[in-house]
Design a protein around this motif. Structure first.
Motif, PDB file in Angstrom:
ATOM      1  N   PRO A 261      40.277  28.210  27.534  1.00 44.99           N
ATOM      2  CA  PRO A 261      40.422  27.661  28.952  1.00 44.99           C
ATOM      3  C   PRO A 261      40.417  30.072  29.285  1.00 44.99           C
ATOM      4  N   LEU A 262      39.954  29.570  30.312  1.00 42.80           N
ATOM      5  CA  LEU A 262      39.157  31.441  30.608  1.00 42.80           C
ATOM      6  C   LEU A 262      39.718  31.760  32.078  1.00 42.80           C
ATOM      7  N   PHE A 263      39.916  33.043  32.553  1.00 39.83           N
ATOM      8  CA  PHE A 263      40.120  33.417  33.489  1.00 39.83           C
ATOM      9  C   PHE A 263      39.716  34.660  33.846  1.00 39.83           C
ATOM     10  N   ILE A 264      38.946  35.000  34.857  1.00 42.70           N
ATOM     11  CA  ILE A 264      38.165  36.029  35.039  1.00 42.70           C
ATOM     12  C   ILE A 264      38.811  37.060  36.269  1.00 42.70           C
ATOM     13  N   ALA A 265      38.481  38.115  35.796  1.00 42.37           N
ATOM     14  CA  ALA A 265      38.661  38.819  37.504  1.00 42.37           C
ATOM     15  C   ALA A 265      37.873  40.088  36.988  1.00 42.37           C
ATOM     16  N   ILE A 266      37.398  40.839  39.003  1.00 44.60           N
ATOM     17  CA  ILE A 266      36.606  41.402  38.545  1.00 44.60           C
ATOM     18  C   ILE A 266      36.408  42.204  40.590  1.00 44.60           C
ATOM     19  N   ALA A 267      36.052  43.356  40.896  1.00 45.39           N
ATOM     20  CA  ALA A 267      35.802  43.032  41.997  1.00 45.39           C
ATOM     21  C   ALA A 267      34.493  44.019  42.359  1.00 45.39           C
ATOM     22  N   ASN A 268      34.388  43.425  43.733  1.00 44.60           N
ATOM     23  CA  ASN A 268      32.834  42.972  44.187  1.00 44.60           C
ATOM     24  C   ASN A 268      32.207  44.279  44.317  1.00 44.60           C
ATOM     25  N   ASP A 269      32.968  45.368  44.647  1.00 39.54           N
ATOM     26  CA  ASP A 269      32.539  46.889  44.608  1.00 39.54           C
ATOM     27  C   ASP A 269      32.687  47.463  43.125  1.00 39.54           C
ATOM     28  N   SER A 298      37.706  41.932  46.962  1.00 40.27           N
ATOM     29  CA  SER A 298      36.053  42.634  47.670  1.00 40.27           C
ATOM     30  C   SER A 298      36.958  44.080  46.986  1.00 40.27           C
ATOM     31  N   SER A 299      37.600  44.468  47.237  1.00 46.71           N
ATOM     32  CA  SER A 299      38.031  45.825  47.114  1.00 46.71           C
ATOM     33  C   SER A 299      38.105  45.665  45.791  1.00 46.71           C
ATOM     34  N   GLY A 300      38.368  46.937  44.716  1.00 41.53           N
ATOM     35  CA  GLY A 300      39.069  47.400  43.254  1.00 41.53           C
ATOM     36  C   GLY A 300      37.947  48.377  42.212  1.00 41.53           C
ATOM     37  N   SER A 301      36.759  48.173  42.628  1.00 37.42           N
ATOM     38  CA  SER A 301      35.881  49.142  41.870  1.00 37.42           C
ATOM     39  C   SER A 301      36.144  48.448  40.451  1.00 37.42           C
ATOM     40  N   HIS A 302      35.017  49.775  39.424  1.00 38.08           N
ATOM     41  CA  HIS A 302      35.139  49.492  38.382  1.00 38.08           C
ATOM     42  C   HIS A 302      36.791  49.658  37.644  1.00 38.08           C
ATOM     43  N   GLY A 303      37.468  49.443  36.469  1.00 43.33           N
ATOM     44  CA  GLY A 303      38.153  50.273  35.710  1.00 43.33           C
ATOM     45  C   GLY A 303      39.669  49.703  36.367  1.00 43.33           C
ATOM     46  N   GLY A 305      42.366  48.241  36.088  1.00 42.28           N
ATOM     47  CA  GLY A 305      42.825  47.925  35.301  1.00 42.28           C
ATOM     48  C   GLY A 305      44.679  47.361  35.129  1.00 42.28           C
ATOM     49  N   THR A 306      44.863  48.025  34.995  1.00 42.89           N
ATOM     50  CA  THR A 306      46.792  47.542  35.579  1.00 42.89           C
ATOM     51  C   THR A 306      47.413  48.752  36.404  1.00 42.89           C
ATOM     52  N   LYS A 307      46.929  49.596  36.984  1.00 38.25           N
ATOM     53  CA  LYS A 307      47.027  50.672  38.451  1.00 38.25           C
ATOM     54  C   LYS A 307      46.689  49.874  39.225  1.00 38.25           C
ATOM     55  N   HIS A 308      47.873  50.471  40.312  1.00 40.75           N
ATOM     56  CA  HIS A 308      48.404  49.969  41.705  1.00 40.75           C
ATOM     57  C   HIS A 308      46.810  50.909  42.886  1.00 40.75           C
ATOM     58  N   GLN A 309      46.192  50.640  43.804  1.00 39.87           N
ATOM     59  CA  GLN A 309      45.507  51.427  44.041  1.00 39.87           C
ATOM     60  C   GLN A 309      45.624  51.106  45.711  1.00 39.87           C
ATOM     61  N   ASN A 310      46.709  49.918  45.693  1.00 34.32           N
ATOM     62  CA  ASN A 310      46.304  49.924  47.070  1.00 34.32           C
ATOM     63  C   ASN A 310      45.192  49.011  48.088  1.00 34.32           C
ATOM     64  N   LYS A 311      44.663  48.483  47.406  1.00 32.71           N
ATOM     65  CA  LYS A 311      43.406  47.855  46.870  1.00 32.71           C
ATOM     66  C   LYS A 311      44.121  46.189  46.472  1.00 32.71           C
ATOM     67  N   LEU A 312      42.596  44.894  47.040  1.00 31.01           N
ATOM     68  CA  LEU A 312      42.921  43.665  47.114  1.00 31.01           C
ATOM     69  C   LEU A 312      43.286  43.479  44.796  1.00 31.01           C
ATOM     70  N   SER A 313      42.522  44.109  44.467  1.00 27.25           N
ATOM     71  CA  SER A 313      42.409  43.931  42.592  1.00 27.25           C
ATOM     72  C   SER A 313      44.314  43.829  42.366  1.00 27.25           C
ATOM     73  N   ASP A 314      45.044  44.732  42.756  1.00 27.56           N
ATOM     74  CA  ASP A 314      46.489  45.042  42.778  1.00 27.56           C
ATOM     75  C   ASP A 314      46.741  44.176  42.409  1.00 27.56           C
ATOM     76  N   GLN A 315      46.753  42.525  42.833  1.00 28.80           N
ATOM     77  CA  GLN A 315      46.990  41.290  42.222  1.00 28.80           C
ATOM     78  C   GLN A 315      46.746  40.399  41.061  1.00 28.80           C
ATOM     79  N   TRP A 316      45.605  41.051  40.398  1.00 29.96           N
ATOM     80  CA  TRP A 316      45.744  40.507  40.066  1.00 29.96           C
ATOM     81  C   TRP A 316      46.554  40.191  38.759  1.00 29.96           C
ATOM     82  N   MET A 317      47.125  41.022  38.480  1.00 27.16           N
ATOM     83  CA  MET A 317      48.137  40.619  37.115  1.00 27.16           C
ATOM     84  C   MET A 317      48.953  39.561  37.108  1.00 27.16           C
ATOM     85  N   ASP A 318      49.244  38.936  38.825  1.00 24.14           N
ATOM     86  CA  ASP A 318      50.436  37.609  39.620  1.00 24.14           C
ATOM     87  C   ASP A 318      49.088  36.587  39.116  1.00 24.14           C
TER      88      ASP A 318
END
Length: 336
Positions: A261-269, A298-303, A305-318
């Motif tokens: 099983p595979l989980f994938i996450a990335i930001a579009n930017d 849609s937002s998060g850029s590269h890297g 990780g576990t940072k909280h940037q007030n971007k949509l990628s912040d929710q990936w860990m949940d």
């Protein structure tokens, strides 16, 4: 074949490493593995880790690396910790609170363009999060490309090398190609990821984990070795699940039928790994009828990780937590 390199670097200071193992006091009981000699005290030890172990036998040096005249080096950079010139691959173990363990082991591979390892944002912080879910976390230090030991020479090398890293366009569908040195290091990293799983599975009883619930995940370069270790593995080194976070994986064809099983996450930017490459990875699993989940933010850029940037990628860990729970890795008895 295609590969990745990405992420920026800062200054480093020398820290000599050894190849043995150590246990230390923390909120969990230290782990003891029979015949594992204690590591020298000058190796940096996270205060809350339960142990650090070399994953290869004998003196800890992997086959083919016996003549390397290097020493692992660590530096503290703003907001992170960076390791380079890894000679002895190790796993740093973080255990959950007593009575909360669910038997799942999570191997975490930090990224760093196959030149360094970003240990906090993509390693230790992720491990501490995993222990709160009842998992036992293993942060992998894998072999990376050799870089100058001298700090001044390293800074020149880093400035030149990382200024030349390719930037992907939005139309690209694969991770960027790497230069030959990083390509070779990628293969070292893949084998170290497989060996880490073998080591943990062989010592499942020592780590109090279920040998059938060992997963691997990684970020950037570490995501690439996590994916490719799973694509080319034997019964002892096969992960039971994979997390690929902005992963620059190597194309493997054909994709084996029995992928985990595979989980994938990335930001579009993301400008370092082509976002569409994650969609292609999803497609490979989907066509085989295997379990896969993809999130492109849609937002998060590269890297991110576990940072909280007030971007949509912040929710990936949940989302990753929910996925792990649905797959059955956050509950259940240990099956030895």
């Amino acid at each position: 074949m295609r590969c990745l390199i990405f992420e920026t670097i800062a200054t480093v200071s020398l820290l000599t490493c050894s190849m043995m193992a150590f246990g230390q006091d923390n909120k969990s009981q230290p782990i003891a593995i029979r015949d594992a000699p204690k590591l020298p005290d000058y190796i940096e030890k996270p205060a809350d880790a339960s142990g650090i172990f070399a994953i290869y036998g004998s003196n800890g040096v992997p086959p083919g690396s016996e003549k390397w005249a290097l020493h692992e080096q660590t530096s503290h950079t703003p907001g992170d910790k960076m390791v380079r010139n890894v000679v002895i691959p190790t796993v740093t173990v973080f255990r959950p609170e007593e009575g909360t363990a669910n038997g799942t082991a999570l191997v975490i591979a930090p990224g760093g363009a196959f030149h360094v390892l970003m240990m906090d944002n993509e390693g230790y912080t992720m491990a501490r999060w995993a222990t709160k879910l009842g998992m036992t976390a293993f942060v992998l230090k894998y072999r990376v490309q050799h870089t100058p030991a001298d700090d001044a020479e390293w800074q020149k090398f880093a400035a030149k090398t990382f200024s030349e890293l390719p930037k992907v366009s939005m139309g690209e569908i694969y991770p960027p190609m790497s230069h030959p040195g990083a390509e070779e290091a990628r293969l070292w990293g893949e084998e170290d990821a497989r060996q880490a799983i073998r080591f943990i599975r062989q010592h499942a009883k020592d780590f109090s984990i279920d040998p059938h619930k060992i997963g691997t995940m990684g970020f950037s370069a570490g995501g690439g070795i996590s994916v490719n270790a799973g694509l080319r593995s034997d019964s002892l080194s096969r992960p039971d699940f994979i997390g690929a976070i902005y992963a620059g994986y190597r194309i493997v064809s054909p994709v084996p039928q029995n992928v985990p099983p595979l989980f994938i996450a990335i930001a579009n930017d993301d400008k370092s790994v082509a976002p569409i490459s994650s969609a292609r990875l999803f497609e490979d699993w989907h066509k085989l009828g295997q379990s896969v989940e993809l999130h492109i933010f849609s937002s998060g850029s590269h890297g991110f990780g576990t940072k909280h940037q007030n971007k949509l990628s912040d929710q990936w860990m949940d989302l990753f937590k929910n996925w792990l729970s649905y797959q059955g890795f956050l509950s259940g008895a240990i099956n030895k």
